[in-house]
Design a protein around this motif. Structure first.
Motif, PDB file in Angstrom:
ATOM      1  N   MET A   1       9.547 -19.047  -6.457  1.00  0.00           N
ATOM      2  CA  MET A   1       8.357 -18.271  -6.098  1.00  0.00           C
ATOM      3  C   MET A   1       8.671 -17.371  -4.918  1.00  0.00           C
ATOM      4  O   MET A   1       9.116 -17.832  -3.869  1.00  0.00           O
ATOM      5  CB  MET A   1       7.202 -19.219  -5.733  1.00  0.00           C
ATOM      6  N   ALA A   2       8.461 -16.088  -5.100  1.00  0.00           N
ATOM      7  CA  ALA A   2       8.639 -15.172  -3.975  1.00  0.00           C
ATOM      8  C   ALA A   2       7.527 -15.414  -2.977  1.00  0.00           C
ATOM      9  O   ALA A   2       6.361 -15.538  -3.341  1.00  0.00           O
ATOM     10  CB  ALA A   2       8.611 -13.722  -4.461  1.00  0.00           C
ATOM     11  N   GLY A   3       7.881 -15.502  -1.708  1.00  0.00           N
ATOM     12  CA  GLY A   3       6.838 -15.764  -0.741  1.00  0.00           C
ATOM     13  C   GLY A   3       7.301 -15.557   0.673  1.00  0.00           C
ATOM     14  O   GLY A   3       8.442 -15.173   0.925  1.00  0.00           O
ATOM     15  N   VAL A   4       6.389 -15.810   1.612  1.00  0.00           N
ATOM     16  CA  VAL A   4       6.697 -15.734   3.032  1.00  0.00           C
ATOM     17  C   VAL A   4       6.262 -17.030   3.686  1.00  0.00           C
ATOM     18  O   VAL A   4       5.318 -17.679   3.234  1.00  0.00           O
ATOM     19  CB  VAL A   4       5.979 -14.540   3.697  1.00  0.00           C
ATOM     20  N   ARG A   5       6.951 -17.393   4.766  1.00  0.00           N
ATOM     21  CA  ARG A   5       6.634 -18.653   5.426  1.00  0.00           C
ATOM     22  C   ARG A   5       5.585 -18.468   6.501  1.00  0.00           C
ATOM     23  O   ARG A   5       5.526 -17.445   7.158  1.00  0.00           O
ATOM     24  CB  ARG A   5       7.902 -19.264   6.033  1.00  0.00           C
TER      25      ARG A   5
ATOM     26  N   ALA B   1       4.792 -12.726  11.772  1.00  0.00           N
ATOM     27  CA  ALA B   1       6.118 -13.258  11.426  1.00  0.00           C
ATOM     28  C   ALA B   1       6.613 -12.675  10.109  1.00  0.00           C
ATOM     29  O   ALA B   1       7.805 -12.386   9.947  1.00  0.00           O
ATOM     30  CB  ALA B   1       6.065 -14.778  11.347  1.00  0.00           C
ATOM     31  N   ALA B   2       5.703 -12.485   9.169  1.00  0.00           N
ATOM     32  CA  ALA B   2       6.092 -12.018   7.842  1.00  0.00           C
ATOM     33  C   ALA B   2       6.268 -10.510   7.774  1.00  0.00           C
ATOM     34  O   ALA B   2       7.169 -10.016   7.087  1.00  0.00           O
ATOM     35  CB  ALA B   2       5.046 -12.463   6.817  1.00  0.00           C
ATOM     36  N   PHE B   3       5.407  -9.759   8.488  1.00  0.00           N
ATOM     37  CA  PHE B   3       5.373  -8.302   8.295  1.00  0.00           C
ATOM     38  C   PHE B   3       5.625  -7.501   9.576  1.00  0.00           C
ATOM     39  O   PHE B   3       5.747  -6.280   9.515  1.00  0.00           O
ATOM     40  CB  PHE B   3       4.030  -7.894   7.691  1.00  0.00           C
ATOM     41  N   GLY B   4       5.686  -8.165  10.709  1.00  0.00           N
ATOM     42  CA  GLY B   4       6.002  -7.492  11.962  1.00  0.00           C
ATOM     43  C   GLY B   4       4.819  -6.884  12.667  1.00  0.00           C
ATOM     44  O   GLY B   4       4.739  -6.910  13.894  1.00  0.00           O
TER      45      GLY B   4
ATOM     46  N   LEU C   1       2.502  -4.558   7.424  1.00  0.00           N
ATOM     47  CA  LEU C   1       1.755  -5.135   6.304  1.00  0.00           C
ATOM     48  C   LEU C   1       1.171  -4.031   5.434  1.00  0.00           C
ATOM     49  O   LEU C   1       1.215  -4.108   4.197  1.00  0.00           O
ATOM     50  CB  LEU C   1       0.652  -6.047   6.829  1.00  0.00           C
ATOM     51  N   PHE C   2       0.631  -2.993   6.077  1.00  0.00           N
ATOM     52  CA  PHE C   2       0.018  -1.913   5.312  1.00  0.00           C
ATOM     53  C   PHE C   2       1.024  -1.269   4.369  1.00  0.00           C
ATOM     54  O   PHE C   2       0.741  -1.073   3.184  1.00  0.00           O
ATOM     55  CB  PHE C   2      -0.557  -0.857   6.257  1.00  0.00           C
ATOM     56  N   PHE C   3       2.210  -0.956   4.866  1.00  0.00           N
ATOM     57  CA  PHE C   3       3.175  -0.281   3.992  1.00  0.00           C
ATOM     58  C   PHE C   3       3.790  -1.232   2.974  1.00  0.00           C
ATOM     59  O   PHE C   3       4.228  -0.787   1.899  1.00  0.00           O
ATOM     60  CB  PHE C   3       4.207   0.475   4.811  1.00  0.00           C
ATOM     61  N   ALA C   4       3.788  -2.524   3.256  1.00  0.00           N
ATOM     62  CA  ALA C   4       4.147  -3.489   2.214  1.00  0.00           C
ATOM     63  C   ALA C   4       3.082  -3.479   1.120  1.00  0.00           C
ATOM     64  O   ALA C   4       3.402  -3.568  -0.079  1.00  0.00           O
ATOM     65  CB  ALA C   4       4.286  -4.891   2.814  1.00  0.00           C
ATOM     66  N   ALA C   5       1.818  -3.349   1.521  1.00  0.00           N
ATOM     67  CA  ALA C   5       0.728  -3.264   0.548  1.00  0.00           C
ATOM     68  C   ALA C   5       0.792  -1.960  -0.242  1.00  0.00           C
ATOM     69  O   ALA C   5       0.494  -1.931  -1.442  1.00  0.00           O
ATOM     70  CB  ALA C   5      -0.617  -3.389   1.254  1.00  0.00           C
ATOM     71  N   VAL C   6       1.176  -0.863   0.414  1.00  0.00           N
ATOM     72  CA  VAL C   6       1.350   0.416  -0.281  1.00  0.00           C
ATOM     73  C   VAL C   6       2.450   0.297  -1.338  1.00  0.00           C
ATOM     74  O   VAL C   6       2.289   0.770  -2.474  1.00  0.00           O
ATOM     75  CB  VAL C   6       1.674   1.540   0.726  1.00  0.00           C
ATOM     76  N   GLU C   7       3.558  -0.320  -0.976  1.00  0.00           N
ATOM     77  CA  GLU C   7       4.637  -0.516  -1.948  1.00  0.00           C
ATOM     78  C   GLU C   7       4.175  -1.377  -3.116  1.00  0.00           C
ATOM     79  O   GLU C   7       4.478  -1.092  -4.286  1.00  0.00           O
ATOM     80  CB  GLU C   7       5.852  -1.144  -1.271  1.00  0.00           C
ATOM     81  N   TYR C   8       3.424  -2.429  -2.801  1.00  0.00           N
ATOM     82  CA  TYR C   8       2.874  -3.297  -3.842  1.00  0.00           C
ATOM     83  C   TYR C   8       1.953  -2.495  -4.760  1.00  0.00           C
ATOM     84  O   TYR C   8       2.003  -2.620  -5.990  1.00  0.00           O
ATOM     85  CB  TYR C   8       2.112  -4.448  -3.178  1.00  0.00           C
ATOM     86  N   TYR C   9       1.132  -1.636  -4.182  1.00  0.00           N
ATOM     87  CA  TYR C   9       0.241  -0.779  -4.963  1.00  0.00           C
ATOM     88  C   TYR C   9       1.038   0.172  -5.857  1.00  0.00           C
ATOM     89  O   TYR C   9       0.737   0.335  -7.050  1.00  0.00           O
ATOM     90  CB  TYR C   9      -0.654   0.011  -4.010  1.00  0.00           C
TER      91      TYR C   9
END
Length: 203
Positions: free
Chosen positions: A1-5, A50-53, A58-66
């Motif tokens: 499972m891909a994930g973050v701690r 810790a996961a996104f800095g 987080l926003f640009f991780a969400a943009v990539e996910y979108y």
């Protein structure tokens, strides 16, 4: 499972990015607080950082996910259409269909989430602007390629057509957020496509 701690266990990355994406999409970048994000994602603040800095990370991780999911229609059109007329037509009609889906806030995350921001978030707005402009530049390049190989007339104004298409697509996003229906936006796509065909020298 891909994930973050975080919080002593591993979180499903897709699940929390889906929740973050919807929060940013609904409220905009500035309107989405870290408290809102942690509440809707079901994680605590240290886990988020810790996961996104940062919130921006987080926003640009969400943009990539979108872009890899609900917003992927544009990239697929670029990848799959060999000729610019078919590419433009596909963009117009798929934008009408995608932006009016009812399983999200409507419109486009990249178009609507940071149109007006605080000075502290200007770099976020600038990065999104660059993404939007890159699509228009890329469309212009496709049109110019068709002009160069003789598929389109030599006097075709590639930049004007790319800009026109971008304005229509971005406008459809805003109309979808205001409640425009799929039928209404497909009518817009019809009108825009007729105009583009004239500009491309088609009958």
């Amino acid at each position: 499972m891909a994930g973050v701690r975080g919080q002593g266990r591993k979180f499903d990355l897709d699940e929390i990015l889906e929740k973050a994406m919807l929060a940013f999409w609904r409220h905009g970048y500035d309107g989405t607080s870290v408290a809102t994000l942690t509440r809707e994602m079901g994680i605590n603040t240290p886990s988020l950082y810790a996961a996104f800095g940062s919130k921006e990370g987080l926003f640009f991780a969400a943009v990539e996910y979108y872009n890899n999911g609900r917003g992927s229609f544009m990239q697929r059109a670029f990848d799959e259409e060999n000729r610019s007329p078919a590419l433009i037509r596909r963009m117009l009609y798929e934008a009408a269909d995608t932006y009016t889906l009812t399983d999200g806030p409507g419109g486009c995350l990249i178009i609507g989430s940071a149109t007006r921001v605080s000075d502290a978030a200007q770099q976020v707005a600038d990065r999104l602007q660059s993404l939007r402009n890159a699509n228009i530049d890329r469309l212009e390049s496709h049109i110019r390629a068709d002009v160069d190989d003789g598929t389109l007339p030599a006097d075709t104004d590639a930049r004007a057509i790319a800009e026109f298409t971008g304005v229509i697509v971005q406008g459809m996003s805003h109309r979808a957020r205001d409640g425009a229906t799929t039928e209404a936006l497909r009518t817009v796509a019809d009108t825009a496509w007729r105009s583009v065909r004239v500009l491309l020298g088609e009958t």
